[in-house]
Design a protein around this motif. Sequence first.
Motif, PDB file in Angstrom:
ATOM      1  N   ILE A 179       0.871  -1.167   0.000  1.00  0.00           N
ATOM      2  CA  ILE A 179       0.000   0.000   0.000  1.00  0.00           C
ATOM      3  C   ILE A 179       0.911   1.220   0.000  1.00  0.00           C
ATOM      4  CG2 ILE A 179      -1.952   1.129   1.136  1.00  0.00           C
ATOM      5  CD1 ILE A 179      -2.478  -1.781   0.238  1.00  0.00           C
TER       6      ILE A 179
ATOM      7  N   GLY B 270       5.634  11.928  -7.407  1.00  0.00           N
ATOM      8  CA  GLY B 270       5.629  11.975  -8.873  1.00  0.00           C
ATOM      9  C   GLY B 270       4.711  13.067  -9.384  1.00  0.00           C
ATOM     10  N   GLN B 271       3.502  13.085  -8.844  1.00  0.00           N
ATOM     11  CA  GLN B 271       2.539  14.069  -9.325  1.00  0.00           C
ATOM     12  C   GLN B 271       2.930  15.492  -8.931  1.00  0.00           C
ATOM     13  OE1 GLN B 271      -0.553  11.504  -7.807  1.00  0.00           O
ATOM     14  NE2 GLN B 271      -1.871  12.170  -9.461  1.00  0.00           N
TER      15      GLN B 271
ATOM     16  N   LEU C  16      11.603  10.257 -13.166  1.00  0.00           N
ATOM     17  CA  LEU C  16      10.664  11.066 -13.947  1.00  0.00           C
ATOM     18  C   LEU C  16      11.335  12.110 -14.829  1.00  0.00           C
ATOM     19  CD1 LEU C  16       8.570   9.893 -11.926  1.00  0.00           C
ATOM     20  CD2 LEU C  16       7.458  12.093 -12.008  1.00  0.00           C
TER      21      LEU C  16
ATOM     22  N   ASN D 251      10.498  13.629 -18.487  1.00  0.00           N
ATOM     23  CA  ASN D 251       9.325  14.421 -18.845  1.00  0.00           C
ATOM     24  C   ASN D 251       9.259  15.767 -18.143  1.00  0.00           C
ATOM     25  OD1 ASN D 251       8.161  12.433 -20.526  1.00  0.00           O
ATOM     26  ND2 ASN D 251       7.535  11.315 -18.701  1.00  0.00           N
TER      27      ASN D 251
ATOM     28  N   GLY E 161      -8.828  -1.577  -2.576  1.00  0.00           N
ATOM     29  CA  GLY E 161      -8.047  -2.591  -3.275  1.00  0.00           C
ATOM     30  C   GLY E 161      -6.563  -2.408  -3.050  1.00  0.00           C
ATOM     31  N   GLY E 162      -6.123  -1.169  -2.957  1.00  0.00           N
ATOM     32  CA  GLY E 162      -4.718  -0.892  -2.694  1.00  0.00           C
ATOM     33  C   GLY E 162      -3.837  -0.907  -3.928  1.00  0.00           C
ATOM     34  N   ASN E 163      -4.410  -1.136  -5.113  1.00  0.00           N
ATOM     35  CA  ASN E 163      -3.618  -1.128  -6.355  1.00  0.00           C
ATOM     36  C   ASN E 163      -2.424  -2.082  -6.270  1.00  0.00           C
ATOM     37  OD1 ASN E 163      -2.887  -0.263  -8.959  1.00  0.00           O
ATOM     38  ND2 ASN E 163      -1.488   1.274  -8.121  1.00  0.00           N
ATOM     39  N   ILE E 164      -2.663  -3.308  -5.813  1.00  0.00           N
ATOM     40  CA  ILE E 164      -1.575  -4.270  -5.662  1.00  0.00           C
ATOM     41  C   ILE E 164      -1.312  -4.973  -6.993  1.00  0.00           C
ATOM     42  CG2 ILE E 164      -0.851  -6.388  -4.494  1.00  0.00           C
ATOM     43  CD1 ILE E 164      -2.823  -5.396  -2.214  1.00  0.00           C
ATOM     44  N   LYS E 165      -0.055  -4.961  -7.375  1.00  0.00           N
ATOM     45  CA  LYS E 165       0.339  -5.492  -8.677  1.00  0.00           C
ATOM     46  C   LYS E 165      -0.098  -6.945  -8.846  1.00  0.00           C
ATOM     47  CE  LYS E 165       4.340  -5.776 -11.662  1.00  0.00           C
ATOM     48  NZ  LYS E 165       5.779  -5.716 -11.777  1.00  0.00           N
TER      49      LYS E 165
ATOM     50  N   ARG F 220      -4.902  -4.638  -9.040  1.00  0.00           N
ATOM     51  CA  ARG F 220      -4.673  -3.491  -9.915  1.00  0.00           C
ATOM     52  C   ARG F 220      -5.660  -3.548 -11.069  1.00  0.00           C
ATOM     53  NH1 ARG F 220       1.421  -2.142 -10.872  1.00  0.00           N
ATOM     54  NH2 ARG F 220       1.118  -1.675  -8.671  1.00  0.00           N
TER      55      ARG F 220
ATOM     56  N   VAL G 297      -3.803   5.784 -12.857  1.00  0.00           N
ATOM     57  CA  VAL G 297      -3.374   6.784 -11.875  1.00  0.00           C
ATOM     58  C   VAL G 297      -1.901   6.577 -11.521  1.00  0.00           C
ATOM     59  CG1 VAL G 297      -3.630   7.517  -9.476  1.00  0.00           C
ATOM     60  CG2 VAL G 297      -5.642   7.154 -10.881  1.00  0.00           C
ATOM     61  N   MET G 298      -1.518   5.303 -11.293  1.00  0.00           N
ATOM     62  CA  MET G 298      -0.154   5.036 -10.880  1.00  0.00           C
ATOM     63  C   MET G 298       0.851   5.374 -11.985  1.00  0.00           C
ATOM     64  SD  MET G 298       1.668   1.572  -9.760  1.00  0.00           S
ATOM     65  CE  MET G 298       1.683   1.192 -11.502  1.00  0.00           C
TER      66      MET G 298
ATOM     67  N   THR H  43       0.496   7.485 -14.305  1.00  0.00           N
ATOM     68  CA  THR H  43       0.566   8.939 -14.429  1.00  0.00           C
ATOM     69  C   THR H  43       1.516   9.511 -13.381  1.00  0.00           C
ATOM     70  OG1 THR H  43      -1.709   8.954 -15.184  1.00  0.00           O
ATOM     71  CG2 THR H  43      -0.801  11.063 -14.504  1.00  0.00           C
ATOM     72  N   SER H  44       1.408   9.010 -12.139  1.00  0.00           N
ATOM     73  CA  SER H  44       2.275   9.573 -11.111  1.00  0.00           C
ATOM     74  C   SER H  44       3.714   9.111 -11.282  1.00  0.00           C
ATOM     75  CB  SER H  44       1.750   9.245  -9.711  1.00  0.00           C
ATOM     76  OG  SER H  44       1.937   7.887  -9.441  1.00  0.00           O
ATOM     77  N   LYS H  45       3.901   8.023 -12.009  1.00  0.00           N
ATOM     78  CA  LYS H  45       5.274   7.598 -12.323  1.00  0.00           C
ATOM     79  C   LYS H  45       5.847   8.390 -13.491  1.00  0.00           C
ATOM     80  CE  LYS H  45       5.728   2.716 -11.099  1.00  0.00           C
ATOM     81  NZ  LYS H  45       5.801   1.379 -11.716  1.00  0.00           N
ATOM     82  N   GLY H  46       4.995   9.164 -14.146  1.00  0.00           N
ATOM     83  CA  GLY H  46       5.459   9.934 -15.294  1.00  0.00           C
ATOM     84  C   GLY H  46       5.433   9.156 -16.597  1.00  0.00           C
ATOM     85  N   ASN H  47       4.872   7.935 -16.570  1.00  0.00           N
ATOM     86  CA  ASN H  47       4.770   7.152 -17.813  1.00  0.00           C
ATOM     87  C   ASN H  47       3.467   7.500 -18.531  1.00  0.00           C
ATOM     88  OD1 ASN H  47       7.117   5.847 -17.109  1.00  0.00           O
ATOM     89  ND2 ASN H  47       6.036   4.212 -16.050  1.00  0.00           N
ATOM     90  N   PHE H  48       3.437   8.706 -19.090  1.00  0.00           N
ATOM     91  CA  PHE H  48       2.184   9.193 -19.656  1.00  0.00           C
ATOM     92  C   PHE H  48       1.725   8.363 -20.850  1.00  0.00           C
ATOM     93  CE2 PHE H  48       4.076  12.962 -17.625  1.00  0.00           C
ATOM     94  CZ  PHE H  48       3.105  13.133 -16.654  1.00  0.00           C
TER      95      PHE H  48
END
Lengths: 288, 232
Positions: free
Chosen positions: A68, A185-186, A208, A211, B178-182, B186, B193-194, B196-201
């Motif tokens: 988490i 990141g955001q 990052l 970008n 859910g916690g977005n667990i790989k 997920r 969302v993840m 995007t925050s990693k910058g992998n647009f």
Amino acid sequence: MKRLNRTCSIALIISVMSVVFCALPAIAAQPQHKNIILATTTSTQDSGLLDVLLPVFEKSTGYFVKTIAVGSGQAMAMGQKGEADVLLVHSPDAEKKFMAEGYGVNRRLVMHNDFIIVGPKNDPAGIKGSRSSIEAFRKIASTSAVFMSRGDNSGTDAKEKSIWKAAGINPEGQKWYQQTGLGMGQTLSVAAEKKTYTLADRGTYLALKKNLGLDILVEGDAVLLNIYHVIEVNPAKWPKVNSAGAKAFSDFMVGRQTQDIIRKFGVEKYGSPLFFPDAGKKEDALGK
Amino acid sequence: MDIIIEGIKQAVILLFTLDPEVIGITWLSLKVSGIATFISLLIGVSVGTLVALTQFPGRRIVVSLINTGMGLPPVVVGLFVTIFLWRNGPLGFLEILYTPTAIIMAQTVIATPIVMGISLAAIQQLPANLRLQILALGATRLQMVWILVKEARLPLLAAIMAGFGGVISEVGASIMVGGNIKGYTRVLTTATVMETSKGNFDIAMALSIILLLLAFFINAVLTHVQQRERPR
């Protein structure tokens, strides 16, 4: 004929649904004691480190780790309520308080990297090359250059607040001080888009960088050290905690093989390591 | 602009190389939201029909509550479900927080009022005389209800689409419970969302395109069923 057709399609929908329904227990039925809830910071996930480490751990021990990824503050709050088994966090002052209050056991040093002050290339506050982060923060405040804060109680946020405090400035409520309330990141993306300064951990920044268009302006100050510890949640407080699993994960993080992976992580992709392994060292000896 | 083209390219590559992780995420999204919609359909249509066909004191308040529920914010649902499912919470003994089951639970809570509200309106807008007529022709009450539900199938299918559309696209509740667990919890939205925050647009864009395609495909099938027999 029409009626038959409709009956058929209803039967089809029901059968598809029931197949899907029957598949549900298969995904839900995981042996519970095999699960470990790891509450950690966004930086360990966003940098990709956990994606490399966890499969190794899961394969060698048979545990299933539920990661988490939240800020360090929230991770510790989860630990305080017994909703996580083990923490991987980077907010030393808050961690010491967490330990003193008896919520955690066995706090061990895992690795460090450093924080950096990043900002736009034209550097409106003129902080580039400054060796002191406190000095740089004072310049940002005095020129009212916009600073983007995490504002989410994460380890990075705690570090930033401590620097403001050391600089004798209260940025709260100032027009040039903005808070995103988002992960690293955001927040970096927002800072890049609005061409503002921010404090970031080097790992996320490097991951990052392609970008962003933000430059590293201040680095290398001892204050900017970013130290990660692993903490097992105290099973005496919360009997439902998976203490065996937590111990296994904690041991894994300071194990020699893991520390080797950490040392090499990111070298190939970014040309320099993102984290420096520190297992067994004393916290005070870092960065000297 | 580059990012959009790159995203479309990535989406095509991910789909046609059958990238196992992306297929897994897509399949999980479909499964979780499909089951949640199905459960919400059972509860929503039956309660909606019941409320539409009966008169009781406080009925207006119940209808208002259902209609308010149609706009239930997913994060609020996520927060409440999380608190209930915590190990030390009221339903902690189930030990299902951070599992796909928890996401299904939260999504069911989100979709049920949507399906219920639309079913209620659909049944209620049928002419009142129709009920009398059906009963006068000798149908039992149960048969009457069944005929009414069939009569309202057009808006009821719209209810399914609205419910499914609501849950497959929500992210707030899924990421909280859910916690977005790989490889485990997920789903398409939380992965977007993840990334995007990693910058992998580009990958985030690719996942969005897959989500849109999936939503379109499901809705196309449902619309086909819905429009096949237009009532005279």
